[in-house]
Each structure stands twice: as C-alpha cells, then as structure tokens.
Design a protein around this motif. Structure first.
Motif, PDB file in Angstrom:
ATOM      1  N   GLN A 185     -13.789 -57.520 -59.234  1.00  0.00           N
ATOM      2  CA  GLN A 185     -14.718 -58.403 -59.225  1.00  0.00           C
ATOM      3  C   GLN A 185     -14.613 -58.971 -57.986  1.00  0.00           C
ATOM      4  OE1 GLN A 185     -14.861 -61.731 -62.111  1.00  0.00           O
ATOM      5  NE2 GLN A 185     -17.411 -61.178 -62.411  1.00  0.00           N
ATOM      6  N   HIS A 186     -12.912 -59.446 -57.594  1.00  0.00           N
ATOM      7  CA  HIS A 186     -12.811 -60.292 -56.738  1.00  0.00           C
ATOM      8  C   HIS A 186     -13.322 -58.839 -55.138  1.00  0.00           C
ATOM      9  CE1 HIS A 186     -10.325 -62.379 -53.892  1.00  0.00           C
ATOM     10  NE2 HIS A 186      -9.669 -61.209 -53.281  1.00  0.00           N
ATOM     11  N   PHE A 187     -12.672 -57.536 -54.737  1.00  0.00           N
ATOM     12  CA  PHE A 187     -13.255 -57.190 -53.780  1.00  0.00           C
ATOM     13  C   PHE A 187     -14.470 -57.092 -53.712  1.00  0.00           C
ATOM     14  CE2 PHE A 187     -14.370 -53.031 -52.556  1.00  0.00           C
ATOM     15  CZ  PHE A 187     -13.740 -52.779 -51.266  1.00  0.00           C
ATOM     16  N   VAL A 188     -15.399 -57.070 -54.667  1.00  0.00           N
ATOM     17  CA  VAL A 188     -16.729 -57.000 -54.250  1.00  0.00           C
ATOM     18  C   VAL A 188     -17.325 -58.438 -53.809  1.00  0.00           C
ATOM     19  CG1 VAL A 188     -19.266 -57.229 -55.506  1.00  0.00           C
ATOM     20  CG2 VAL A 188     -16.932 -55.640 -55.926  1.00  0.00           C
ATOM     21  N   ARG A 189     -16.842 -59.110 -54.121  1.00  0.00           N
ATOM     22  CA  ARG A 189     -17.802 -60.626 -54.292  1.00  0.00           C
ATOM     23  C   ARG A 189     -16.811 -60.861 -52.525  1.00  0.00           C
ATOM     24  NH1 ARG A 189     -17.287 -64.276 -59.634  1.00  0.00           N
ATOM     25  NH2 ARG A 189     -19.138 -63.384 -60.479  1.00  0.00           N
ATOM     26  N   LYS A 190     -15.396 -60.650 -52.193  1.00  0.00           N
ATOM     27  CA  LYS A 190     -14.737 -61.128 -50.619  1.00  0.00           C
ATOM     28  C   LYS A 190     -16.148 -60.486 -49.879  1.00  0.00           C
ATOM     29  CE  LYS A 190     -10.926 -59.629 -48.134  1.00  0.00           C
ATOM     30  NZ  LYS A 190      -9.341 -59.325 -48.143  1.00  0.00           N
ATOM     31  N   ASN A 191     -16.196 -59.135 -50.240  1.00  0.00           N
ATOM     32  CA  ASN A 191     -16.521 -58.178 -48.374  1.00  0.00           C
ATOM     33  C   ASN A 191     -18.437 -57.952 -48.861  1.00  0.00           C
ATOM     34  OD1 ASN A 191     -14.284 -56.587 -47.603  1.00  0.00           O
ATOM     35  ND2 ASN A 191     -13.645 -56.487 -49.706  1.00  0.00           N
ATOM     36  N   ILE A 192     -18.725 -58.701 -50.093  1.00  0.00           N
ATOM     37  CA  ILE A 192     -20.041 -58.452 -49.946  1.00  0.00           C
ATOM     38  C   ILE A 192     -20.801 -59.346 -48.763  1.00  0.00           C
ATOM     39  CG2 ILE A 192     -21.110 -60.364 -51.863  1.00  0.00           C
ATOM     40  CD1 ILE A 192     -22.675 -58.260 -53.598  1.00  0.00           C
ATOM     41  N   PRO A 193     -20.130 -60.186 -48.934  1.00  0.00           N
ATOM     42  CA  PRO A 193     -21.109 -60.651 -47.226  1.00  0.00           C
ATOM     43  C   PRO A 193     -21.012 -60.161 -45.845  1.00  0.00           C
ATOM     44  CG  PRO A 193     -19.286 -62.581 -47.953  1.00  0.00           C
ATOM     45  CD  PRO A 193     -19.484 -60.970 -48.552  1.00  0.00           C
ATOM     46  N   ARG A 194     -20.575 -58.942 -45.609  1.00  0.00           N
ATOM     47  CA  ARG A 194     -20.001 -58.047 -44.960  1.00  0.00           C
ATOM     48  C   ARG A 194     -20.888 -56.356 -45.003  1.00  0.00           C
ATOM     49  NH1 ARG A 194     -14.261 -55.535 -42.818  1.00  0.00           N
ATOM     50  NH2 ARG A 194     -13.899 -56.129 -45.104  1.00  0.00           N
ATOM     51  N   ILE A 195     -22.626 -56.333 -44.369  1.00  0.00           N
ATOM     52  CA  ILE A 195     -23.541 -55.705 -44.683  1.00  0.00           C
ATOM     53  C   ILE A 195     -22.813 -53.872 -44.631  1.00  0.00           C
ATOM     54  CG2 ILE A 195     -24.408 -54.996 -42.512  1.00  0.00           C
ATOM     55  CD1 ILE A 195     -26.771 -54.375 -43.947  1.00  0.00           C
ATOM     56  N   GLY A 196     -22.052 -53.685 -44.421  1.00  0.00           N
ATOM     57  CA  GLY A 196     -20.535 -52.621 -43.600  1.00  0.00           C
ATOM     58  C   GLY A 196     -20.320 -52.520 -44.549  1.00  0.00           C
ATOM     59  N   PHE A 232     -17.704 -38.530 -50.065  1.00  0.00           N
ATOM     60  CA  PHE A 232     -19.050 -39.383 -48.579  1.00  0.00           C
ATOM     61  C   PHE A 232     -17.746 -39.832 -47.565  1.00  0.00           C
ATOM     62  CE2 PHE A 232     -15.854 -41.938 -51.799  1.00  0.00           C
ATOM     63  CZ  PHE A 232     -14.986 -42.680 -50.807  1.00  0.00           C
ATOM     64  N   ALA A 233     -18.027 -39.758 -46.509  1.00  0.00           N
ATOM     65  CA  ALA A 233     -16.917 -39.532 -45.300  1.00  0.00           C
ATOM     66  C   ALA A 233     -16.237 -40.896 -45.565  1.00  0.00           C
ATOM     67  CB  ALA A 233     -18.503 -40.423 -44.476  1.00  0.00           C
ATOM     68  N   GLY A 234     -15.598 -40.303 -44.952  1.00  0.00           N
ATOM     69  CA  GLY A 234     -14.144 -41.302 -44.971  1.00  0.00           C
ATOM     70  C   GLY A 234     -13.888 -42.456 -43.712  1.00  0.00           C
ATOM     71  N   SER A 235     -14.713 -42.620 -42.951  1.00  0.00           N
ATOM     72  CA  SER A 235     -15.547 -43.038 -41.998  1.00  0.00           C
ATOM     73  C   SER A 235     -15.975 -44.873 -42.465  1.00  0.00           C
ATOM     74  CB  SER A 235     -16.555 -42.765 -40.948  1.00  0.00           C
ATOM     75  OG  SER A 235     -18.089 -42.572 -41.922  1.00  0.00           O
ATOM     76  N   VAL A 236     -16.373 -44.593 -44.370  1.00  0.00           N
ATOM     77  CA  VAL A 236     -17.206 -45.693 -45.364  1.00  0.00           C
ATOM     78  C   VAL A 236     -16.419 -46.561 -45.040  1.00  0.00           C
ATOM     79  CG1 VAL A 236     -18.563 -46.142 -46.972  1.00  0.00           C
ATOM     80  CG2 VAL A 236     -19.704 -43.728 -46.096  1.00  0.00           C
ATOM     81  N   LEU A 237     -15.009 -46.363 -45.033  1.00  0.00           N
ATOM     82  CA  LEU A 237     -13.998 -47.078 -44.905  1.00  0.00           C
ATOM     83  C   LEU A 237     -13.198 -47.888 -43.980  1.00  0.00           C
ATOM     84  CD1 LEU A 237     -11.411 -45.054 -48.234  1.00  0.00           C
ATOM     85  CD2 LEU A 237     -13.541 -47.039 -48.320  1.00  0.00           C
ATOM     86  N   THR A 238     -13.529 -46.841 -42.801  1.00  0.00           N
ATOM     87  CA  THR A 238     -12.717 -47.036 -41.533  1.00  0.00           C
ATOM     88  C   THR A 238     -13.206 -47.836 -40.871  1.00  0.00           C
ATOM     89  OG1 THR A 238     -13.399 -45.349 -40.852  1.00  0.00           O
ATOM     90  CG2 THR A 238     -10.751 -44.936 -42.056  1.00  0.00           C
ATOM     91  N   GLU A 239     -14.924 -47.318 -40.395  1.00  0.00           N
ATOM     92  CA  GLU A 239     -15.384 -48.100 -40.306  1.00  0.00           C
ATOM     93  C   GLU A 239     -16.059 -49.367 -40.308  1.00  0.00           C
ATOM     94  OE1 GLU A 239     -16.458 -46.870 -36.961  1.00  0.00           O
ATOM     95  OE2 GLU A 239     -15.094 -45.496 -37.679  1.00  0.00           O
ATOM     96  N   ALA A 240     -15.753 -50.075 -41.538  1.00  0.00           N
ATOM     97  CA  ALA A 240     -15.905 -51.372 -41.937  1.00  0.00           C
ATOM     98  C   ALA A 240     -15.065 -52.364 -41.745  1.00  0.00           C
ATOM     99  CB  ALA A 240     -16.446 -51.838 -43.498  1.00  0.00           C
ATOM    100  N   CYS A 241     -13.752 -51.976 -41.491  1.00  0.00           N
ATOM    101  CA  CYS A 241     -12.648 -52.798 -40.419  1.00  0.00           C
ATOM    102  C   CYS A 241     -12.980 -53.461 -39.795  1.00  0.00           C
ATOM    103  CB  CYS A 241     -11.281 -52.077 -40.566  1.00  0.00           C
ATOM    104  SG  CYS A 241     -10.961 -51.102 -42.141  1.00  0.00           S
ATOM    105  N   THR A 242     -13.106 -54.680 -39.518  1.00  0.00           N
ATOM    106  CA  THR A 242     -12.938 -55.263 -38.552  1.00  0.00           C
ATOM    107  C   THR A 242     -11.839 -56.396 -38.305  1.00  0.00           C
ATOM    108  OG1 THR A 242     -13.714 -57.280 -39.605  1.00  0.00           O
ATOM    109  CG2 THR A 242     -15.472 -55.683 -39.455  1.00  0.00           C
ATOM    110  N   SER A 243     -10.748 -56.467 -38.821  1.00  0.00           N
ATOM    111  CA  SER A 243      -9.954 -57.429 -38.935  1.00  0.00           C
ATOM    112  C   SER A 243      -9.075 -56.697 -37.688  1.00  0.00           C
ATOM    113  CB  SER A 243      -8.768 -57.896 -39.481  1.00  0.00           C
ATOM    114  OG  SER A 243      -8.435 -56.313 -39.868  1.00  0.00           O
ATOM    115  N   GLU A 244      -7.674 -57.324 -37.010  1.00  0.00           N
ATOM    116  CA  GLU A 244      -6.606 -56.771 -35.883  1.00  0.00           C
ATOM    117  C   GLU A 244      -6.516 -55.437 -36.708  1.00  0.00           C
ATOM    118  OE1 GLU A 244      -4.066 -59.666 -35.106  1.00  0.00           O
ATOM    119  OE2 GLU A 244      -5.748 -60.811 -33.198  1.00  0.00           O
ATOM    120  N   ASP A 245      -5.860 -55.593 -38.134  1.00  0.00           N
ATOM    121  CA  ASP A 245      -5.792 -54.220 -38.648  1.00  0.00           C
ATOM    122  C   ASP A 245      -6.637 -53.812 -39.151  1.00  0.00           C
ATOM    123  OD1 ASP A 245      -4.733 -52.313 -40.247  1.00  0.00           O
ATOM    124  OD2 ASP A 245      -3.454 -53.688 -41.854  1.00  0.00           O
TER     125      ASP A 245
END
Length: 357
Positions: A185-196, A232-245
C-alpha cells in the motif's frame, strides 16, 4: 596520414568533437552508478578534468546546432533577400559565440564557419563536411544511450539476484501478511502520482488477479500446479527512475515485487515451458520474469490484492508485459494453495478485511 577535409579540418578534429560529445551525452543520462564501471584512465582523471570535458562537449554540440541552423536557412524556400538577412544574422551570432569559445571550437574544427557556409549548396564540400559532423554526433548519442541501457539492465539483474539471495520472510503468519500489505500500500500510494510507474503497478495487480481467477476454463486457481508467470521489459523499472540515484525506484520496486513474486530468470528452458495466455512477446536478455511465490496461499493473495485493487481506478496506463501459465513440470508445486501452512487469523480479521476493501 589524416585525410584533409578542407580549411584545416581533418579527421582528428572530428574525433575530438566526438570525444567531447560523448562525455556530454553520458553525463546527461545521469548515470551515477556508471562510476563503478569506469576504465582505469577515467578513474585516474580528476573530477575537474571530467567536468571540463563535459563543458567542452556542450560548446561543441551547440556550435554544430548553430551551423545546422545556417544550413537550414540556405536550403529554405524563403526569398533570397530574407534568406540572406537571416543568414547574416546567424553568422554574426556565431562569430560572437566563437569569440567566447575559440579554444574549444578550434580544437574541434568548428571555429571558422566559412567551410560550412556552402553546405547549403548541392554538391559542395561543406555539405559533406557537415554530414560527417552530424553523423559523428548521432553515433555518440546512440552509443551513450546504448551503454546506459546495458548498464542499467546489468545492475538491475544484480539487484534482483542480491534480493533473491537475502532471507525472505515467509507469508504464512498474520504478522508477515499484514506487513506485506502495508508495504504494498505504501509503495503504490507513494509512486502512483508518477504515471511512469502505473504500468508496473497495474501489472502486479493483474498477475495476482489472474493467479486467483484463471482466464482459461481449463485452469483452476485451487490447483497447486497452476502458476502464473509475468514477463516484462526491465526498462519498466529503470526508466521510471527520476532521482539522482537512477535506480532508486528499481530498488524499491524489486523489494515490493519479491514480497509476492519470485524471479524466474536463469532457467535454460524457460521459453519452452511457457504457453501464451495473453499477448505474445519473446523472452530476451532485456526482459524479466517473475512467478507467484509458492508459500503464499490464495487466501493471503486475496488479502494482498485487497490493498491494490482500490488504487486501480487511478491508474492511467495498462499493465506492462504478458502473463503466462507455467508448465507444471517446470516449477515446484504450490504446497500452500489452500492455506494449510498459514497461521489462523483472528475472528475479527474478516471485519478488517472488509474495511480495507
């Protein structure tokens, strides 16, 4: 001997332009973790020197953009008077730009605009020269992007392998299931604002739902041999990253996925043991596969799904990847499908369950 390209511009200058452009493109991709993969020469280089190379790359690339603009004006369909006025204006601006960045442009063969002016004339030497610079720029950009994708895929698989080797809590106790529900629940609510991130969240909902509700009449959710695999394509996990890390989201996502799933990669016969249920897709080095964990009962899967389904209405993209039924001979049977290994839940759990829904 280096082939002369006119006006003192030679292969060495184009190579230097490409070197600086490469440094700029790689830095623009924000590959912080690429530092671990640098060669010996780069590790010995001072940070200030690396920053200087990136700065020079930006100057060289801007110069080529300005030159390309002049080329476009010369080939435009505007009247000769308007075209000449625009060209002169661009040349004046380029002269001022070159005066401020002369050393870098001279090193890259871009100091003098003259050799490129006739690039707008069919068959001129300047046209061929411009094309070589553009080809070099495009090659450096493709190489930087390709390297970054390979690196991210490699690091992603390392993250999954490392997480898989760590001790994973069995979801058979009330406390462990409650904890997993809270993390989901925490993961979904934290990340759902980002459509990626929506396609991944939707995919997680789909695989659990399909494990509980088979799409084929031939399958039975209560059958211990019925296991759904999500590819699924691994890029789904990596392309959604937006921070410095650039892999922060990937790390979080892997941890959440392994609450419910287990990595199915690394099996030599993985492709031959999958029958398509939805979509097609070809397994390759850039794709990841996960199966439902064997220790989770269907009852606990329903509890996990209960914290995800309410968020489905907020998702703006479809589930990523494909779900397939795995051949029973390829996987261990789900020994806890009916919950025989589960700790009994308190009598009031049904009320809590309803509140969650």
């Amino acid at each position: 001997m280096v082939e002369s390209l006119g006006a003192g511009v030679d292969d060495a200058a184009i190579d230097r332009f490409g070197f600086y452009a490469s440094k700029t493109y790689v830095s623009a991709l924000s590959l912080a973790s690429l530092a671990d993969d640098e060669d010996e020469e780069e590790r010995q280089q001072k940070p200030a020197d690396l920053e200087e190379e990136k700065r020079r790359g930006k100057i060289a690339l801007e110069a080529l953009d300005r030159i390309t603009t002049v080329h476009s004006i010369l080939r435009s369909g505007t009247t000769p008077e308007a075209s000449e006025k625009q060209r002169l204006q661009q040349e004046e601006q380029y002269a001022a730009f070159a005066q401020n960045n002369g050393a870098v442009l001279e090193e890259c063969g871009l100091l003098d605009l003259g050799p490129f002016v006739d690039a707008g004339v069919s068959g001129g030497d300047g046209k061929e020269l411009l094309e070589r610079y553009v080809a070099c720029r495009d090659a450096m950009r493709r190489e930087a992007h390709h390297s970054s994708m390979l690196h991210r895929q490699t690091v992603l698989r390392e993250l999954i392998d490392e997480a898989g080797r760590s001790e994973i809590q069995q979801l058979t106790t009330v406390e462990s299931v409650r904890d997993a529900m809270g993390k989901l629940q925490h993961f979904v609510r934290k990340n759902i604002p980002r459509i990626g991130t929506h396609s991944l969240i939707a995919g997680l909902i789909r695989i659990i739902d399909q494990q509980l509700h088979p799409v084929s009449a031939e399958d039975d959710a209560e059958d211990a041999t019925y296991v759904v695999r999500w590819t699924f394509a691994g890029s789904v996990l990596t392309e959604a990253c937006t921070s410095e890390d650039e892999l922060e989201f990937a790390r979080e996502a892997v941890g959440v996925l392994l609450l419910v799933l287990v990595s199915a990669d690394g099996r030599e016969d993985v492709e031959s043991g999958v029958k398509a249920v939805e979509g097609g897709g070809v397994l390759d080095a850039t794709q990841l596969s996960f199966d439902i964990r064997k220790d989770i009962s269907n009852a606990n899967l329903r509890r996990l799904l209960s914290v995800l389904k309410p968020e489905r209405a907020r998702l703006e993209t479809r589930a990523t990847g494909t779900c397939s039924v795995v051949d029973a001979g390829m996987v261990c049977r789900r020994l806890n499908v009916d919950g025989r290994l589960d700790e009994p839940w308190p009598w009031f759990a049904a009320l809590e369950f309803c509140n969650i829904l």
